[in-house]
Design an enzyme around this catalytic site. Sequence first.
Site, PDB file in Angstrom:
ATOM      1  N   LYS A 179       0.791  -1.227   0.000  1.00  0.00           N
ATOM      2  CA  LYS A 179       0.000   0.000   0.000  1.00  0.00           C
ATOM      3  C   LYS A 179       0.831   1.287   0.000  1.00  0.00           C
ATOM      4  O   LYS A 179       0.463   2.272   0.630  1.00  0.00           O
ATOM      5  CB  LYS A 179      -0.965  -0.002   1.208  1.00  0.00           C
ATOM      6  N   ASP A 214      -5.818  -5.466  10.681  1.00  0.00           N
ATOM      7  CA  ASP A 214      -7.110  -4.758  10.714  1.00  0.00           C
ATOM      8  C   ASP A 214      -8.300  -5.677  10.450  1.00  0.00           C
ATOM      9  O   ASP A 214      -9.393  -5.468  10.984  1.00  0.00           O
ATOM     10  CB  ASP A 214      -7.121  -3.541   9.768  1.00  0.00           C
TER      11      ASP A 214
HETATM   12 MG    MG Z   1      -8.770   0.850   8.205  1.00  0.00          MG
END
Ligand code: MG
Length: 470
Positions: A179, A214
């Site tokens: 990312k 996450d």
């Molecule tokens: Mg997030």
Amino acid sequence: MPSIPLTLENFKEIANCSESQKSAIDEISKGFEVNKTKFNEIVNHFRNEMKKGLEMRGQTVAMVPSYVTGVPTGKEVGTFLALDLGGTNLRVCLIKFESEGNMSIKQQKYTISETYKTGEARQLFDFLANCIDKFLAELDETDYKGSSRKGGKLNLGFTFSFPVEQTAIDKGTLISWTKGFTCVNAVGKDVVFMLQEALNRKKVPVKVTALVNDTVGTLLAHAYKYPNTLIGVILGTGSNSAYFEKISNIKKLQFSSNAEHMIINLEMGAFDSEKKVLPITMFDNKLDRESNNPRLQIFEKLVSGMYLGEITRNILLNLIDRELIFDGISSKDLNTHDSFETAYLSTIESDDTDTLENARKILEEELNIPSTTLTDRQIVKRVCQIVGLRSARLSSAALSAIITHCNVIETGCDIGIDGSLFEFYPSFEARIKSAFREYFGTNADNFKLGLARDGSGVGAALAAMLSTAK
Ligand code: MG
Ligand code: ADP
């Protein structure tokens, strides 16, 4: 809001479209199509890759054991800190669990500058510690009075959403950045240790007691409210998921415990990086080649928020070069990498097809294209639909594979999803469900998708609580 087409068949005719425009769009559309046959093929390959990842380390779909074996019951109480490093945003949260699935959250968002994303790891972790310090300084003492403390410190769950090889609930080494992060001196190191060291350097009275992805956080947070939750999903900057697996199925894991289940973080962003089944186009290849992790995270690059705008931009430039839109004229802005935001796709997809006034504003006022016709804008809208629909259908295929793997087609389950792409992209959920209906028939109604807003942060705090409860 106009109705958003859920399948390719529902796309509307474009007004005044020339033969050459039509055939170009049809050809592009074909490349992005995830028809029933392709969908099945992807689901089957995904299931195989899951199995491989459970058996052996170092597989494409890494199937990372989270060491989270507890399930929140909704009865937990206590106050915990969470730090959520997602990719785009950094959040520090103080979460009070008040039982019965109720909680209150205080949180602060910070943006992470490019310098921190691409510099020395120590600088990034010092920045994280600074944010926690600032956050705590702004709280009242009463905010966290009576909270569980280890050695007088406030416990923190760390949501770190990059591929990590975890060896315990509070230990994990970074496998690789994704990312857009490229910090040096981090890969191969324990990220909990790095954060704890940074906190110690600043004398911040916080103890990092849990490390979660996450997706794992989202799963826990959703499970706190909905006990039937089996899967946690992220559709934000990146795309990934986690689910409860029987420990006896995790062949590669040596772990003795009385627990029956452990959460597995799929790291599905890497799915099919060999490009065997995914519908990959020249526009995706261009994006991949120009990314800072070429040939990696191929599934993520077709699906997630960080990339959809750039894929769209690549298609638009191609149509411009073929003189099929904007009279063949681009702009300095549109020629710039990443200038077409994924949020534009959301706006354009929900814009009124008969005027496309919001699309005009984006193209002419934000991106400085000299002038656009309604046909141009309808073509742009079609391109957004093509890119957005593929993303949703691929997400649906991944979820279908997990559901099938877990053998819950008939019993059903709850699925908690966090991330701005899922939250804000119009009809993303409806498109996932429409593909579910094609694949599962009437059983599709057995799966409840729910927005787990801030789930990744809340879940980290829950993991901190579960880890200290033992
Ligand atoms: Mg997030
Ligand atoms: P993180 O992944 O850091 O936790 P988010 O869940 O907020 O953060 O996801 C950020 C991503 O969501 C960005 O890549 C951005 O392009 C995308 N995004 C933000 N707003 C929208 C929107 N309105 N529609 C679609 N995507 C969006």
